[in-house]
Write a protein that holds these residues in place. Sequence first.
Motif, short mmCIF file in Angstrom:
data_model
loop_
_atom_site.label_atom_id
_atom_site.label_comp_id
_atom_site.label_asym_id
_atom_site.label_seq_id
_atom_site.Cartn_x
_atom_site.Cartn_y
_atom_site.Cartn_z
N UNK A 2 5.27 -27.11 32.00
CA UNK A 2 5.15 -28.10 33.07
C UNK A 2 6.54 -28.66 33.37
N UNK A 3 6.89 -28.64 34.67
CA UNK A 3 8.17 -29.20 35.10
C UNK A 3 7.89 -30.43 35.93
N UNK A 4 8.50 -31.56 35.53
CA UNK A 4 8.37 -32.82 36.25
C UNK A 4 9.72 -33.17 36.85
N UNK A 5 9.74 -33.61 38.11
CA UNK A 5 11.01 -33.97 38.76
C UNK A 5 10.81 -35.08 39.77
N UNK A 6 11.67 -36.10 39.70
CA UNK A 6 11.74 -37.10 40.75
C UNK A 6 12.54 -36.51 41.91
N UNK A 7 12.07 -36.73 43.14
CA UNK A 7 12.74 -36.22 44.32
C UNK A 7 13.68 -37.28 44.90
N UNK A 8 14.47 -36.86 45.89
CA UNK A 8 15.44 -37.77 46.50
C UNK A 8 14.76 -38.94 47.20
N UNK A 9 13.55 -38.72 47.72
CA UNK A 9 12.83 -39.80 48.40
C UNK A 9 12.03 -40.65 47.43
N UNK A 10 12.36 -40.51 46.14
CA UNK A 10 11.76 -41.32 45.07
C UNK A 10 10.29 -41.00 44.82
N UNK A 11 9.85 -39.84 45.30
CA UNK A 11 8.53 -39.34 44.91
C UNK A 11 8.73 -38.38 43.75
N UNK A 12 7.63 -37.91 43.18
CA UNK A 12 7.72 -37.02 42.04
C UNK A 12 6.74 -35.86 42.20
N UNK A 13 7.06 -34.75 41.55
CA UNK A 13 6.14 -33.61 41.60
C UNK A 13 6.07 -32.94 40.24
N UNK A 14 4.95 -32.26 40.01
CA UNK A 14 4.74 -31.51 38.78
C UNK A 14 4.45 -30.07 39.15
N UNK A 15 5.17 -29.15 38.50
CA UNK A 15 4.96 -27.73 38.71
C UNK A 15 4.51 -27.10 37.40
N UNK A 16 3.45 -26.31 37.46
CA UNK A 16 2.90 -25.68 36.26
C UNK A 16 3.05 -24.17 36.37
N UNK A 17 3.34 -23.53 35.24
CA UNK A 17 3.38 -22.07 35.19
C UNK A 17 2.99 -21.61 33.79
N UNK A 18 2.89 -20.30 33.61
CA UNK A 18 2.49 -19.76 32.33
C UNK A 18 3.48 -20.07 31.23
N UNK A 19 3.06 -19.97 29.96
CA UNK A 19 3.94 -20.31 28.84
C UNK A 19 5.11 -19.35 28.72
#
Length: 391
Positions: A96-113
């Motif tokens: 799982x990758x978590x990142x705050x964006x420039x507009x101060x929102x955040x997203x989570x990206x999931x992929x296989x192990x």
Amino acid sequence: MPGNLQSFLKQLSDDIEKQTLIKITLGNRRIKSSDLKNVFIKPVLIKNIPKLSFVYRYPTKDITSNFPAKESIFLIEKLLQDEFYNADIFTTENDFHFAFQKNNTAKIVSKGPSLKSTANALQHDKEKIRIIQATNAGYLKELGITTAEGIVKKEKQDKYKQINSYVEIIDGIIKDLQFNESLQVVDMGSGKGYLTFALYDYLVNKLHRDAAVTGIELREELVTKCNNIARAAGYNQLVFKSGTIENAVLSNTDILIALHACDTATDEAIFSGIKVNAKIIICAPCCHKQIRKQMAPENELKSITKHGILLERQAEITTDAIRALLLEAHGYKTRVFEFIATEHTPKNVLIVGVKQDKPLHPTQFFLEKVAGLKLLFGIQSHYLETLIDRL
């Protein structure tokens, strides 16, 4: 943003509970000038109790702390809010990758192990490989750190960790610097010699440098004892001499060290290094009395300095800040950072100055900053400044 962050933390909590977590990496600093570069986290077992081990990575050292799961979640949340934009969770089921964006929102990206768990992933109670190894350093036995079998005594574990942290810091300071063929080192106020012996061992036996190390110590009995241990160890270029920091006569010094020199003795040591144009000056100050007695601000800072404990801490910070500025004024690139975690020693601030061929700023630039601090805190004089003015 809060929803996504809370979703990320909920996912992390679930992975910890299911014991599928392999590791976590926090990165992409919010404040680019921050010394904290990354935090690496992994599950460990300590005395059969599951915890998370946090490794805080700084330019010259790593600091490791272990926390229960619930406290760890809180700390990770705080780190993502204050220190880092990104986090990555690696589990046996997914990444799982978590990142705050420039507009101060955040997203989570999931992929296989991408990583595989190992059977001994939680084993933690094992000996860390250290630069100064207890079994190979006979002087540690003579200094009372280890047993005859080369095992670190239980009551000396903190001292052993301090010795290795010290050598690791020295390694980070000198590894990219050029010295003459023969390295001249002076350790002012060498005390019982723990760190002096370790430094010589590191320079000669680990780096294979032609190094001469001199320890200066006031107490004759310690000088005699350390010289006897040095001779028995075959450390022919390690010598201890009786004397004070104030009266020591130095020449051709590449590295000057003064650890835990009390009050103005630290200033005497720094001054000695500046006088002989030492390539590196390393000090761990203590007992900041000289400035504390003078501090009498006539501004909002009076609210801080009226409390004894806060006055003491502010005096320490201000004293060492002025020392760092005066080193900068004399051509040293200077850093002030933690020597070792406070649970091992309360005297844990290190001032390191490295002589520059071409200083970035003229002397006056730093002297004006010193004058500003003195005015702000109502300080009449700093002892190091007085010594330099005499010169």
